[in-house]
Design a protein around this motif. Structure first.
Motif, mmCIF file in Angstrom:
data_model
loop_
_atom_site.group_PDB
_atom_site.id
_atom_site.type_symbol
_atom_site.label_atom_id
_atom_site.label_comp_id
_atom_site.label_asym_id
_atom_site.label_seq_id
_atom_site.Cartn_x
_atom_site.Cartn_y
_atom_site.Cartn_z
ATOM 1 N N THR A 59 -73.095 -38.721 -8.281
ATOM 2 C CA THR A 59 -71.982 -38.333 -8.522
ATOM 3 C C THR A 59 -71.068 -37.807 -7.531
ATOM 4 O O THR A 59 -71.778 -37.374 -6.548
ATOM 5 C CB THR A 59 -71.087 -38.275 -9.537
ATOM 6 O OG1 THR A 59 -70.026 -38.896 -9.899
ATOM 7 C CG2 THR A 59 -71.773 -36.514 -9.595
ATOM 8 N N VAL A 60 -69.872 -38.051 -6.984
ATOM 9 C CA VAL A 60 -68.877 -37.076 -6.183
ATOM 10 C C VAL A 60 -69.122 -35.965 -6.750
ATOM 11 O O VAL A 60 -67.929 -35.412 -7.983
ATOM 12 C CB VAL A 60 -68.246 -37.757 -5.879
ATOM 13 C CG1 VAL A 60 -67.362 -37.054 -4.592
ATOM 14 C CG2 VAL A 60 -68.057 -40.105 -5.361
ATOM 15 N N ILE A 61 -69.397 -35.086 -5.658
ATOM 16 C CA ILE A 61 -68.633 -33.955 -6.675
ATOM 17 C C ILE A 61 -67.588 -33.152 -5.072
ATOM 18 O O ILE A 61 -67.762 -33.463 -3.927
ATOM 19 C CB ILE A 61 -69.411 -33.203 -6.888
ATOM 20 C CG1 ILE A 61 -70.188 -32.784 -8.499
ATOM 21 C CG2 ILE A 61 -69.145 -31.122 -6.594
ATOM 22 C CD1 ILE A 61 -71.401 -31.473 -8.496
ATOM 23 N N ASN A 62 -65.875 -32.544 -5.597
ATOM 24 C CA ASN A 62 -65.608 -31.384 -4.411
ATOM 25 C C ASN A 62 -66.349 -29.799 -4.758
ATOM 26 O O ASN A 62 -65.584 -29.431 -6.066
ATOM 27 C CB ASN A 62 -64.333 -31.670 -4.636
ATOM 28 C CG ASN A 62 -63.349 -30.594 -3.083
ATOM 29 O OD1 ASN A 62 -64.199 -30.176 -2.814
ATOM 30 N ND2 ASN A 62 -62.258 -31.292 -3.348
ATOM 31 N N ASP A 63 -67.126 -29.455 -4.161
ATOM 32 C CA ASP A 63 -67.462 -27.951 -4.081
ATOM 33 C C ASP A 63 -66.404 -26.943 -3.772
ATOM 34 O O ASP A 63 -66.382 -26.499 -2.732
ATOM 35 C CB ASP A 63 -68.707 -27.720 -3.397
ATOM 36 C CG ASP A 63 -69.038 -26.237 -3.385
ATOM 37 O OD1 ASP A 63 -68.581 -25.680 -4.712
ATOM 38 O OD2 ASP A 63 -69.879 -25.955 -2.565
ATOM 39 N N VAL A 64 -64.874 -26.879 -4.302
ATOM 40 C CA VAL A 64 -64.192 -26.174 -3.786
ATOM 41 C C VAL A 64 -64.345 -25.272 -3.972
ATOM 42 O O VAL A 64 -65.181 -24.236 -4.612
ATOM 43 C CB VAL A 64 -62.794 -26.286 -5.356
ATOM 44 C CG1 VAL A 64 -61.476 -25.792 -4.032
ATOM 45 C CG2 VAL A 64 -62.435 -28.015 -5.184
ATOM 46 N N THR A 65 -63.838 -23.657 -2.716
ATOM 47 C CA THR A 65 -64.552 -22.959 -2.291
ATOM 48 C C THR A 65 -62.888 -22.073 -1.713
ATOM 49 O O THR A 65 -62.213 -22.736 -1.144
ATOM 50 C CB THR A 65 -65.281 -22.606 -1.092
ATOM 51 O OG1 THR A 65 -66.785 -23.555 -1.866
ATOM 52 C CG2 THR A 65 -65.978 -21.730 -0.822
ATOM 53 N N ALA A 66 -63.475 -20.706 -2.498
ATOM 54 C CA ALA A 66 -62.376 -19.382 -1.827
ATOM 55 C C ALA A 66 -63.030 -18.942 -0.438
ATOM 56 O O ALA A 66 -64.372 -17.839 -1.642
ATOM 57 C CB ALA A 66 -62.060 -18.444 -2.870
ATOM 58 N N ARG A 67 -63.238 -18.923 -0.119
ATOM 59 C CA ARG A 67 -63.953 -18.298 1.472
ATOM 60 C C ARG A 67 -63.826 -16.972 1.774
ATOM 61 O O ARG A 67 -64.653 -16.722 1.695
ATOM 62 C CB ARG A 67 -63.508 -19.185 2.754
ATOM 63 C CG ARG A 67 -63.641 -20.335 2.751
ATOM 64 C CD ARG A 67 -64.241 -21.116 2.892
ATOM 65 N NE ARG A 67 -65.206 -22.156 3.121
ATOM 66 C CZ ARG A 67 -65.898 -23.199 2.720
ATOM 67 N NH1 ARG A 67 -67.419 -21.969 2.247
ATOM 68 N NH2 ARG A 67 -66.146 -23.997 3.159
ATOM 69 N N GLU A 68 -62.402 -16.257 1.142
ATOM 70 C CA GLU A 68 -62.636 -14.664 1.392
ATOM 71 C C GLU A 68 -63.532 -14.173 0.335
ATOM 72 O O GLU A 68 -64.211 -13.166 0.124
ATOM 73 C CB GLU A 68 -61.185 -14.354 1.162
ATOM 74 C CG GLU A 68 -60.753 -14.309 0.666
ATOM 75 C CD GLU A 68 -59.446 -15.530 0.261
ATOM 76 O OE1 GLU A 68 -58.098 -15.209 0.066
ATOM 77 O OE2 GLU A 68 -59.954 -16.267 0.152
ATOM 78 N N LEU A 69 -63.147 -14.804 -0.413
ATOM 79 C CA LEU A 69 -64.717 -14.426 -2.186
ATOM 80 C C LEU A 69 -65.736 -14.129 -1.436
ATOM 81 O O LEU A 69 -67.137 -14.296 -1.432
ATOM 82 C CB LEU A 69 -63.993 -14.370 -3.225
ATOM 83 C CG LEU A 69 -63.165 -14.712 -4.170
ATOM 84 C CD1 LEU A 69 -62.604 -15.149 -5.062
ATOM 85 C CD2 LEU A 69 -62.119 -13.089 -4.013
ATOM 86 N N GLN A 70 -65.927 -15.788 -1.068
ATOM 87 C CA GLN A 70 -67.580 -16.429 -0.406
ATOM 88 C C GLN A 70 -67.759 -15.244 0.531
ATOM 89 O O GLN A 70 -69.232 -14.925 0.327
ATOM 90 C CB GLN A 70 -67.163 -17.581 -0.089
ATOM 91 C CG GLN A 70 -69.193 -17.466 0.351
ATOM 92 C CD GLN A 70 -68.838 -19.086 0.814
ATOM 93 O OE1 GLN A 70 -67.995 -19.898 1.361
ATOM 94 N NE2 GLN A 70 -70.054 -20.408 0.964
ATOM 95 N N THR A 71 -67.261 -14.344 1.613
ATOM 96 C CA THR A 71 -67.426 -13.660 2.659
ATOM 97 C C THR A 71 -68.229 -12.485 1.796
ATOM 98 O O THR A 71 -68.491 -11.632 2.437
ATOM 99 C CB THR A 71 -66.644 -13.919 4.059
ATOM 100 O OG1 THR A 71 -66.571 -15.607 3.975
ATOM 101 C CG2 THR A 71 -66.593 -13.626 4.617
#
Length: 295
Positions: free
Chosen positions: A169-181
């Motif tokens: 299937t297709v997924i959009n792995d939406v990301t909050a970059r500042e939280l990730q970093t």
């Protein structure tokens, strides 16, 4: 076949897309007693799959439902477990990632990066992605091919890995970059509510040659951002299933997101992060596309 979860009048059901693409074959009305997609994946036998496929191909089905009469949900609206994700699994994305973080790229990706993505409920095609603007300002998109495991997998060899795949299937792995970093790991930045658009269907593994070589794209407000093929993985599906299943049982229904190619928002100079009102399309050849607007 393309399996879908659909709802009408608040009730969710499962079916497959009729070959014309305009109707759904409901499973229950055709003698397949499954209430949800997790049950289909875990319990439908190979004989049942074959019987269903033959009925669909021959047109010997009951109760066809026009797609326009129902709402297509995410194929697995509520996964049994967190999604297992691969980070940095395309070379070009690895390069843009370290450039955004202002790190040196050593060109070494000997071992995969794995992380879990929390999904209370997956976002369907046409639904909104919450911006969470009260806590983040660097909202990003990532189009990914997701592998759905079809039976419990433990100590699986690379050669046998393909036999454990139910579909894709297709997924959009939406990301909050500042939280990730900020947190030096990715669970929080990847797992906020509404950060997993998925769909529109699960394409069964037998519908594409293995390993799947499929075009994967994303668009933001009509602008093509990502454009690659799934044969560009650093670590391929055989490797991932083999490695993860050593000491970890991958239960039927497990979703593995295989990573995103270059072209995400953080990869531009300056970065092109999402904002309220933006429309994101993630599309993979033969599976379909999901379109979501940022709220």
């Amino acid at each position: 076949m393309k399996f879908v979860t659909y709802s009408k009048g608040g009730k969710e059901s499962v079916g497959v897309i009729y070959p014309c693409g305009q109707n759904i074959v409901p499973l229950k009305e055709n003698g397949f007693d499954y209430d949800d997609m997790n049950s289909v994946i875990s319990n439908m036998s190979d004989e049942e799959k074959k019987r269903l496929e033959e009925a669909v191909k021959s047109g010997n089905v009951k109760g066809l439902i026009p797609i326009g009469d129902v709402k297509i949900e995410a194929p697995i609206p509520e996964p049994k477990q967190d999604i297992i994700c691969l980070g940095i699994n395309y070379w070009a994305h690895a390069e843009e990632s370290v450039r955004y973080k202002k790190e040196a790229f050593d060109g070494d990706r000997k071992f995969p990066v794995y992380f879990s993505k929390r999904v209370n409920r997956a976002v369907a095609d046409g639904e909104e992605i919450p911006s969470h603007s009260d806590i983040i300002s660097t909202l990003d998109y990532e189009a990914e091919l997701a592998v759905v495991i079809g039976k419990d997998a433990k100590n699986v060899s690379k050669e046998d890995a393909k036999n454990y795949i139910f579909g894709y299937t297709v997924i959009n792995d939406v990301t909050a970059r500042e939280l990730q970093t900020r947190h030096k790991q990715w669970t929080f930045g990847k797992g906020l509510d509404g950060f997993t658009p998925m769909g529109p269907c699960i394409l069964t593994a037998d519908e594409v040659e293995y390993p799947p070589v499929l075009n994967i794209k994303s668009y933001v407000n009509g602008e093509l951002r990502q454009n690659a093929t799934t044969d560009l993985f650093i670590h391929n599906i055989d490797y991932v299933i083999n490695e993860l299943s050593q000491g970890m049982t991958l239960k039927a229904g497990t979703i593995i997101a295989t990573g995103t190619p270059a072209g995400v928002g953080m990869g531009f100079e300056p970065p092109k992060f999402l904002k309220a009102g933006d429309e994101v399309i993630c599309e993979i050849e033969k599976i379909g596309k999901i379109t979501n607007r940022v709220k």
